[in-house]
Write an enzyme that holds these catalytic residues in place. Structure first.
Site, PDB file in Angstrom:
ATOM      1  CG  HIS A  50      -7.777  -5.906   0.699  1.00 27.44           C
ATOM      2  ND1 HIS A  50      -7.365  -5.042  -0.362  1.00 27.44           N
ATOM      3  CD2 HIS A  50      -6.790  -5.830   1.548  1.00 27.44           C
ATOM      4  CE1 HIS A  50      -6.352  -4.382  -0.164  1.00 27.44           C
ATOM      5  NE2 HIS A  50      -5.841  -5.127   1.343  1.00 27.44           N
ATOM      6  CG  HIS A  58      -1.966  -1.048   1.024  1.00 24.75           C
ATOM      7  ND1 HIS A  58      -3.232  -0.716   0.639  1.00 24.75           N
ATOM      8  CD2 HIS A  58      -2.169  -2.260   1.503  1.00 24.75           C
ATOM      9  CE1 HIS A  58      -4.032  -1.738   0.679  1.00 24.75           C
ATOM     10  NE2 HIS A  58      -3.558  -2.782   1.253  1.00 24.75           N
ATOM     11  CD  GLU A  66      -6.428  -7.357   6.176  1.00 20.31           C
ATOM     12  OE1 GLU A  66      -5.353  -7.134   6.714  1.00 20.31           O
ATOM     13  OE2 GLU A  66      -7.010  -7.176   5.343  1.00 20.31           O
ATOM     14  N   GLY A  85     -10.320  -1.090   2.709  1.00 18.93           N
ATOM     15  CA  GLY A  85     -10.997  -0.506   3.869  1.00 18.93           C
ATOM     16  C   GLY A  85     -11.575  -1.639   4.479  1.00 18.93           C
ATOM     17  CG  ASP A 143      -2.683   4.569   2.169  1.00 19.15           C
ATOM     18  OD1 ASP A 143      -2.377   3.608   1.802  1.00 19.15           O
ATOM     19  OD2 ASP A 143      -3.857   4.955   2.410  1.00 19.15           O
ATOM     20  CG  ASP A 153      -0.955  -5.163   4.557  1.00 16.64           C
ATOM     21  OD1 ASP A 153      -1.598  -4.602   3.452  1.00 16.64           O
ATOM     22  OD2 ASP A 153      -1.621  -5.365   5.493  1.00 16.64           O
TER      23      ASP A 153
END
Length: 371
Positions: free
Chosen positions: A213, A27, A216, A186, A29, A313
């Site tokens: 995603h 990711h 998880e 998210g 961010d 991640d």
């Protein structure tokens, strides 16, 4: 496990950092350098919770080690705050590519959600263009220094908002200009891919690949929805697919495992799992099996023939790198160079690239590992 004079892990006498790697679940961010955060925050008048880069890095690690994906995601408030301008996004993307190069990555896919970067007036296109500029700068700098890397964007939609179709159209519009695929990110639990079926239908009609995603923070139903509603070609994490496996006894030294229909489909179709060991511990994704890396079902999935890949991640939140994740797995499960290479080949085969370019990437990995 041996360590060389530069602090690098050695496997079979070979520097783990120097080996060619493929990063699929990374990711933007979640990989902002603490030093960059401080610099950009000071320029924007944003308060930070620590006075220097080392202390800020430690703060991220503490905050992220919560055992909850919801709490883990709160640390992104700070990184997102410094990524609202063209200059901030370009700087972060350039740093990101440089960090991949330092980690030995030869091909990477960086995922991020443009809709989260509009508070300072950027449009969605402006944001994607800024990130692409940073990626190009990083690739050019790597080439000038003698390193070869390619990085593609995975344009993500936030699964709890109502902009997925708009973001899907954005991703397709950037095809051949840097975007290689689509993702949703998210809070997973309560926001299944089926909510975004219209966006996934559109992507399918455009033959644009998606990774989702799933597995998880939610279980098998989330994975099923990713495959059926999202037409996912890869599973983001997907670790909870192990809940569809049942211990069925032993036959000599061999453990017998009974597959459910879902796990068998994922294994037999070689649907890649984007596993992120440290993150999976931090967010509680493997809580059903334990709290230590040795409890992670990674090795079980690998031994059963699933297409496992190794990922970071979020580099900043987990204070990690791909080299570190591989070293931790090698130490925990006694993996050798052949195993490490297998993980990279799985990732190369799963890359959102044309088949000819995947073949070239596989050759790069094979050569780097001495084959």
């Amino acid at each position: 496990m041996p360590i060389d004079q530069n602090g690098d892990t050695l496997i079979g006498g070979v520097s783990l950092r120097s080996l060619p790697k493929v990063s699929l679940h990374d990711h933007l961010d979640g990989g902002v350098r603490p030093a960059t955060i401080i610099e950009l925050a000071e320029a924007a008048g944003i308060d930070v919770p620590a006075p220097d880069a080392a202390a800020l890095g430690a703060w991220f690690a503490r905050q992220s080690d919560s055992g909850s994906l919801v709490e883990y995601l709160k640390t992104f408030d700070l990184t997102l705050a410094v990524m609202q301008t063209r200059e901030g996004l370009t700087r972060v993307a350039r740093d990101f590519v440089e960090d991949l190069v330092a980690d030995g990555v030869v091909y990477g896919e960086v995922r991020w959600a443009p809709e989260q970067h509009l508070t300072a007036g950027l449009s969605l296109d402006d944001a994607v263009a800024a990130v692409q500029e940073g990626i190009a700068q990083g690739e050019d700098a790597a080439a000038a220094a003698g390193s070869d890397i390619r990085v593609g964007q995975l344009i993500s939609a936030m699964r709890h908002t109502d902009r997925a179709l708009e973001i899907a159209r954005l991703a397709v519009s950037w095809r051949d200009r840097g975007a290689v695929g689509f993702d949703i990110a998210g809070p997973e639990d309560g926001f299944p891919p089926s909510r975004l079926r219209e966006a996934f239908d559109y992507l399918a009609s455009e033959f644009f690949p998606a990774t989702v995603h799933a597995g998880e923070a939610a279980g098998l139903d989330s994975i099923r929805s990713a495959l059926l509603d999202g037409r996912a070609l890869r599973l983001g994490h997907g670790v909870r697919i192990a809940a569809d496996l049942e211990f069925a006894g032993r036959e000599g030294d061999d453990v017998q495992v009974r597959f459910g229909d879902l796990s068998r489909w994922v294994r037999d179709r070689e649907i890649p799992l984007e596993l992120s060991p440290s993150s999976n511990l931090q967010t509680g994704a493997i809580a059903a099996w334990g709290t230590e890396l040795a409890d992670h079902p990674f090795d079980l999935l690998y031994q059963l023939g699933f297409a496992v890949t190794v990922n970071v991640d979020n580099r900043t939140m987990s204070a990690t790198s791909l080299t570190r994740e591989l070293a931790l797995l090698a130490e925990t499960f006694d993996y050798d160079l052949e195993d490490i290479q297998a993980f990279q080949l799985n990732a190369a085969a799963a890359a959102f690239l044309p088949v000819e370019e995947r073949a070239e990437l596989i050759d790069v990995i094979a050569t780097g590992f001495g084959d």
